[in-house]
Design an enzyme around this catalytic site. Structure first.
Site, PDB file in Angstrom:
ATOM      1  N   GLU A 197       0.813  -1.213   0.000  1.00  0.00           N
ATOM      2  CA  GLU A 197       0.000   0.000   0.000  1.00  0.00           C
ATOM      3  C   GLU A 197       0.848   1.266   0.000  1.00  0.00           C
ATOM      4  OE1 GLU A 197      -2.579  -3.301   1.299  1.00  0.00           O
ATOM      5  OE2 GLU A 197      -0.565  -2.636   1.894  1.00  0.00           O
ATOM      6  N   GLN A 223      -7.391  -1.572  -1.304  1.00  0.00           N
ATOM      7  CA  GLN A 223      -8.484  -2.526  -1.480  1.00  0.00           C
ATOM      8  C   GLN A 223      -9.576  -2.406  -0.413  1.00  0.00           C
ATOM      9  OE1 GLN A 223      -7.649  -6.952  -1.575  1.00  0.00           O
ATOM     10  NE2 GLN A 223      -7.752  -6.470  -3.755  1.00  0.00           N
ATOM     11  N   PHE A 224      -9.177  -2.171   0.820  1.00  0.00           N
ATOM     12  CA  PHE A 224     -10.108  -1.939   1.927  1.00  0.00           C
ATOM     13  C   PHE A 224      -9.534  -0.835   2.802  1.00  0.00           C
ATOM     14  CE2 PHE A 224     -10.974  -6.290   0.702  1.00  0.00           C
ATOM     15  CZ  PHE A 224     -12.352  -6.413   0.815  1.00  0.00           C
ATOM     16  N   ALA A 225     -10.410  -0.038   3.391  1.00  0.00           N
ATOM     17  CA  ALA A 225      -9.953   1.024   4.288  1.00  0.00           C
ATOM     18  C   ALA A 225      -9.102   0.468   5.423  1.00  0.00           C
ATOM     19  CB  ALA A 225     -11.147   1.789   4.855  1.00  0.00           C
ATOM     20  N   ASP A 226      -9.399  -0.751   5.827  1.00  0.00           N
ATOM     21  CA  ASP A 226      -8.644  -1.389   6.913  1.00  0.00           C
ATOM     22  C   ASP A 226      -7.160  -1.524   6.587  1.00  0.00           C
ATOM     23  OD1 ASP A 226     -11.172  -3.014   8.487  1.00  0.00           O
ATOM     24  OD2 ASP A 226     -11.426  -2.534   6.368  1.00  0.00           O
ATOM     25  N   ILE A 278      -5.340   0.698   4.722  1.00  0.00           N
ATOM     26  CA  ILE A 278      -4.742   1.958   4.307  1.00  0.00           C
ATOM     27  C   ILE A 278      -3.537   2.323   5.166  1.00  0.00           C
ATOM     28  CG2 ILE A 278      -6.070   3.527   5.809  1.00  0.00           C
ATOM     29  CD1 ILE A 278      -6.325   5.410   3.384  1.00  0.00           C
ATOM     30  N   PRO A 309      -0.522   1.081   6.058  1.00  0.00           N
ATOM     31  CA  PRO A 309       0.846   1.146   5.517  1.00  0.00           C
ATOM     32  C   PRO A 309       1.053   2.278   4.521  1.00  0.00           C
ATOM     33  CG  PRO A 309       0.021  -1.112   5.494  1.00  0.00           C
ATOM     34  CD  PRO A 309      -1.146  -0.228   5.800  1.00  0.00           C
ATOM     35  N   HIS A 344     -12.260  -5.918   7.513  1.00  0.00           N
ATOM     36  CA  HIS A 344     -12.833  -5.528   6.223  1.00  0.00           C
ATOM     37  C   HIS A 344     -14.064  -4.648   6.429  1.00  0.00           C
ATOM     38  CE1 HIS A 344     -10.487  -9.140   5.230  1.00  0.00           C
ATOM     39  NE2 HIS A 344     -10.355  -8.623   4.031  1.00  0.00           N
TER      40      HIS A 344
END
Length: 695
Positions: free
Chosen positions: A418, A440-443, A445, A447, A487
């Site tokens: 990321e 891909q998922f806010a979770d 973000i 890194p 997720h």
């Protein structure tokens, strides 16, 4: 001698003059320590030879990413001591940042010099933006976009094709983001030179304590990344090695790492003195590049007098420039408030929002069609991230068919990294491209936040407006269908605390398409938070997220909220305003179906810029306010917004401004009962509205 056979005398002379200038600057700064150390600085003393050898061989079409010890490199590309001293003293006319950032933190866009995007202090972080530039160069060559420095016939001379130099200290190579950069450069075979200057030290920790191997040895783990190790204190050896590396990169378009051993002959910085902890100073001084290069001049026909004159002239120039720089004007208080953003051309809603010839589509398709239209019109537009390529087209099908329509060079998968996805956009933007990227998922973000905060968000401001980063970061967000703790997260409170980026959080497909188009034409970085539960309107009560697809010309400016449910002033009954965004809009609409005439609902659309005027006008009219969010409300964007509303509307309020959000627990559980207990719902929002109306 070797130098006589391979390096022209004028090159040696220029190199020695530059080295003497850099050395004199270090010595003069030390002599004037109390004056020049008001602001922290580091110098290149001991590193001069390799830096100058590199700088002298760069062309104006090249891009350079120096680090904070590279003042010799800056002199080598043609900067004057006076220029660097303006930054040393944080003066108004500092050519890099206007007094906003530290010495030897350049950003440069001069026609006659290599281009230098904004450089931060965070060690090693420049590797990803630098590699992004190289990736952008490769992309432009693949799709036939001209480099700006091509000759009149339009054919780029192979020997002058642009490349990137990324300068690093060896200690920074232990950063994980260096691995991401090396991985991508090796994987894609990008035209970049990683110059690693190894002086054996971090700050007070030495290489034996902190590194299992040096950068040359580390590079062996990246197939396709050639590496060499040289004596970076020997100008002749350095010049010839860099000459060969640059020739190879220009011709073969592949990455090379040069590991240069150098001594550190000055303090880590002006605030961390070498005498406090160094136990190797005598050995380090025995490898000083100054006498080595001085002897090379003498061996090549220069007289002692000529060499002494070069050195004396450098001292005079440096002394004079410091005196002039000290007299230069300081920034004024009002200078603080410029260049946080570049001006955007999108200031009004334009185009048809609901054309009669279009059908209603789900929200995810509105975004897909927006990106497709942009890619058709703009070759500079490209899309990359995890799993967005041709096989899948995104885990939410948000990029479906795009790779097939536009090719794998424009729509492609990245490794799971990321930080690279986010930070590479700095480089892509610098070469004139417009990347649309996805986490891909806010979770996941987190890194990427280092790059978003350190490199992306501050580039325009700290470069004094020279290098705004034009990019779009798409982030699927929110709880949906028992996505579980990794997720389902909401992260807007973290993202909104990063100044220098714009943030959209649409509630429906028409807004998403209009904001996507506006974001593309905005020269600034934009994060678009897209709620997964609204993509297909499969969640009960979210049918309003579907929309007639707006026209291709439709744009929606940032900072314009939408009153999705409007009421008139009513003194005879209790009324309130709901301020919300994303999924909260649908909870509010469903919760107020039976009381539409008493509740006004504001859909923020964008979290920054924020339409404060619309909010305040509404709350002063209704006299009560509820802020609805999916995030846990403690320490949140919503709670801060409620405080702002309370502050601005206090005299008009009949009740405290309230918030409702998820429960303040560490994560959203997988079990559906626990998930529903955790997050807001129509029923919970309705109960809170009833409570506030009765207050």
């Amino acid at each position: 001698m070797l130098a006589q056979k391979t390096i022209a005398k004028e090159v040696l002379q220029k190199a020695f003059s530059t080295l003497c200038t850099a050395k004199s600057m270090t010595e003069l700064y030390e002599e004037n320590f109390k004056t020049v150390s008001k602001y922290v600085h580091a110098t290149s003393r001991g590193h001069e030879a390799i830096q100058i050898a590199t700088a002298m061989q760069l062309l104006p079409q090249d891009y350079a990413f120096p680090y904070y010890r590279d003042d010799s490199m800056l002199l080598g590309i043609g900067m004057r001591p006076y220029d660097l001293m303006l930054q040393l003293l944080a003066k108004k006319d500092d050519p890099f940042s206007g007094g906003r950032t530290y010495y030897s933190h350049p950003s440069l866009r001069d026609d006659d010099k290599p281009k230098i995007p904004h450089q931060s202090s965070a060690t090693g972080m420049q590797a990803i933006p630098a590699t992004g530039v190289a990736m952008g160069m490769q992309y432009k060559e693949l799709v036939g976009i001209d480099h700006s420095t091509e000759n009149e016939s339009g054919t780029s001379e192979i020997s002058k094709r642009p490349l990137v130099v990324c300068s690093l200290g060896d200690a920074s190579v232990t950063e994980g983001e260096i691995a991401e950069a090396f991985q991508m450069a090796a994987l894609k075979q990008l035209p970049i030179l990683y110059l690693v200057q190894d002086n054996g030290w971090d700050i007070s920790a030495n290489e034996a304590e902190t590194r299992a191997q040096n950068a040359f040895e580390y590079a062996a783990g990246f197939n396709g990344l050639e590496a060499i190790s040289i004596d970076g204190a020997n100008f002749t050896e350095s010049y010839l090695a860099i000459q060969e590396a640059i020739k190879t990169i220009r011709e073969e378009r592949r990455p090379i790492l040069v590991h240069a051993k150098v001594p550190l002959l000055n303090h880590h910085t002006s605030g961390v003195r070498m005498e406090w902890y160094r136990d190797d100073l005598e050995e380090a001084r025995s490898r000083d590049p100054y006498p080595v290069l001085r002897n090379q001049l003498l061996e090549n026909g220069f007289t002692e007098k000529e060499v002494d004159t070069i050195e004396a002239d450098a001292k005079v120039t440096v002394s004079k420039d410091l005196q002039e720089a000290m007299k230069a004007e300081d920034p004024k208080p009002e200078d603080l408030f410029t260049h946080d953003f570049a001006p955007t051309p999108i200031t009004e809603e334009k185009g048809e929002r609901s054309p009669s010839d279009k059908e209603e589509v789900v929200m995810v398709d509105c975004a897909l069609f927006a990106v497709e239209e942009l890619m058709k019109e703009h070759k500079e537009c490209l899309l990359y991230g995890q799993d967005v390529g041709g096989r899948l087209g995104g885990v939410f099908r948000e990029a479906a068919t795009l790779a097939q329509k536009f090719g794998d060079e424009r729509v492609f998968n990245t490794p799971i990294q990321e930080a690279f996805i986010v930070g590479s956009t700095v480089g892509m933007s610098a070469v004139g491209l417009k990347p649309i990227v996805e986490v891909q998922f806010a979770d996941y973000i987190w890194p990427g936040l280092n790059q978003l905060f350190t490199e992306v968000s501050r580039s325009c401001y700290l470069s004094n407006g020279k290098w705004p980063v034009s990019m779009i970061l798409r982030v699927p967000i929110g709880a949906y269908g028992s996505g579980g703790p990794y997720h389902s997260s909401s992260v807007e409170s973290v993202v909104t605390n990063i100044r220098g980026i714009k943030i959209a959080y649409p509630s429906n497909g028409a807004d998403l398409k209009g904001l996507m188009k506006a974001a593309y034409y905005d020269p600034n970085p934009v994060v678009i938070l897209e709620h997964k539960g609204l993509y297909w309107s499969k969640v009960k009560g979210t049918e309003a997220a579907r929309a007639i697809e707006p026209s291709e010309e439709y744009v929606l400016p940032f900072g314009k909220a939408n009153i999705v449910q409007r009421i008139w002033p009513q003194d005879e009954k209790e009324t309130l305003t709901v301020v919300t965004y994303g999924m909260g809009v649908h909870w509010a609409l469903n919760a107020t179906k039976s009381i539409k005439d008493t509740v006004e609902i504001i859909d923020l659309r964008t979290l920054f810029p924020l339409d404060e005027e619309t909010i305040i006008e509404s709350v002063k009219k209704t006299k009560k306010c509820l802020v609805v969010t999916e995030e846990p409300s403690n320490n949140s964007f919503a709670r801060a917004l409620a405080g702002k509303i309370q502050e601005e509307c206090f005299k008009s309020l009949d009740a405290p401004v309230m918030t409702i959000g998820s429960e303040n627990m560490p994560a959203i559980p997988l079990n559906s009962t626990l998930e529903q207990t955790m997050i807001p719902s129509t029923a919970k929002v309705k109960a809170k509205i009833d409570e506030l109306l009765k207050y």
